[in-house]
Write an enzyme that holds these catalytic residues in place. Sequence first.
Site, PDB file in Angstrom:
ATOM      1  N   GLY A   1       9.680  27.097  19.438  1.00 51.67           N
ATOM      2  CA  GLY A   1       9.183  25.521  19.037  1.00 51.67           C
ATOM      3  C   GLY A   1       8.414  24.923  20.342  1.00 51.67           C
TER       4      GLY A   1
ATOM      5  N   LYS B   1      19.238  31.470  -2.003  1.00 51.15           N
ATOM      6  CA  LYS B   1      18.793  30.722  -1.022  1.00 51.15           C
ATOM      7  C   LYS B   1      18.420  29.003  -1.599  1.00 51.15           C
ATOM      8  CE  LYS B   1      14.014  31.209   0.500  1.00 51.15           C
ATOM      9  NZ  LYS B   1      12.197  32.032  -0.184  1.00 51.15           N
TER      10      LYS B   1
ATOM     11  N   MET C   1       9.538  30.503   9.719  1.00 55.08           N
ATOM     12  CA  MET C   1       9.471  32.282  10.015  1.00 55.08           C
ATOM     13  C   MET C   1      10.097  32.546   8.338  1.00 55.08           C
ATOM     14  SD  MET C   1       7.807  32.645  12.042  1.00 55.08           S
ATOM     15  CE  MET C   1       7.387  34.383  11.999  1.00 55.08           C
ATOM     16  N   ARG C   2      10.698  31.554   7.634  1.00 50.39           N
ATOM     17  CA  ARG C   2      11.196  31.608   6.358  1.00 50.39           C
ATOM     18  C   ARG C   2       9.698  31.470   5.530  1.00 50.39           C
ATOM     19  NH1 ARG C   2      17.188  33.687   5.609  1.00 50.39           N
ATOM     20  NH2 ARG C   2      16.228  34.139   3.630  1.00 50.39           N
TER      21      ARG C   2
ATOM     22  N   LEU D   1       9.632  29.406   2.249  1.00 58.86           N
ATOM     23  CA  LEU D   1      10.214  29.138   1.037  1.00 58.86           C
ATOM     24  C   LEU D   1       9.464  28.991  -0.486  1.00 58.86           C
ATOM     25  CD1 LEU D   1       8.795  25.332   3.365  1.00 58.86           C
ATOM     26  CD2 LEU D   1      11.464  26.409   3.062  1.00 58.86           C
TER      27      LEU D   1
ATOM     28  N   HIS E   1      -0.775  27.622  11.301  1.00 61.69           N
ATOM     29  CA  HIS E   1      -0.927  29.337  11.169  1.00 61.69           C
ATOM     30  C   HIS E   1      -1.960  29.399  12.088  1.00 61.69           C
ATOM     31  CE1 HIS E   1      -0.458  33.235   8.798  1.00 61.69           C
ATOM     32  NE2 HIS E   1      -1.813  33.180   8.990  1.00 61.69           N
TER      33      HIS E   1
ATOM     34  N   ASP F   1       0.742  30.430   2.811  1.00 63.95           N
ATOM     35  CA  ASP F   1      -0.836  30.116   3.765  1.00 63.95           C
ATOM     36  C   ASP F   1      -1.498  29.646   3.282  1.00 63.95           C
ATOM     37  OD1 ASP F   1       0.948  30.966   5.933  1.00 63.95           O
ATOM     38  OD2 ASP F   1       0.732  32.667   6.089  1.00 63.95           O
TER      39      ASP F   1
END
EC number: 2.1.2.2
Length: 216
Positions: A14, A67, A92-93, A95, A111, A147
């Site tokens: 974080g 999910k 880090m997942r 979406l 990123h 991304d």
Amino acid sequence: MSNLKLGVMISGRGSNLQALIDACADPGFPAEIVVVISNKADAYGLERARMAGIKAVSFSQKKHSSKEAYEQSIDAELRDMGVELVCLAGYMRILGSDFVKGWIDHMINIHPSLLPAYKGLNTHKRALEDGCRFTGCTVHYVVPDLDSGPIISQAAIPISMDDTNETLADKVLPYEHKLYPYAVKLIAEKRINLINNVVHIKGYEDPINGVINPAV
Ligand code: GRF
């Protein structure tokens, strides 16, 4: 004008969250963090949020039937807290597209590469293996394709011959910490216009010599 309400999503240490917390601590900054959400209960970022007096919650996918159900719980928390802009900061997942579509134009990500180069993971390693002379970081809107959303702000950073994965990550990170609050400020001040998926900004400061170069 009231502050833009941010929900920050994290998975780990974080440091970008901390940059946002620090920026929001300035009374002149036009945004505030109302909730921090992690997919990992032991993410250090949750502690950073609590130390700053910000609500910090973790959501475990294992406790949900799917999910989709897991992301619906996150979505409900963000909406309950009145979030207006979701900031992914090392979440880090990947979406799901339903979640992303629900926040389209209201969710951004940081990123560690000069997008559209090096989408996905291991960006510094891949830039080194390709012999790039520059890398950087990018804040962009989030769309269902990974991304790939409209670029808001970028910083370019030279790569030295002796850089390693680790030294490069250390070089890029301080730029991320300047770039992310700057992008939030642009959005909060309504200085962004999205035209044909391209971001147009009123009064964009020079990213190298201006406000977002940590070296100045
Ligand atoms: C950063 O490099 C960010 O660009 C990427 O994940 C990393 C998160 O680091 N998306 P931190 O948790 O903010 O320190």
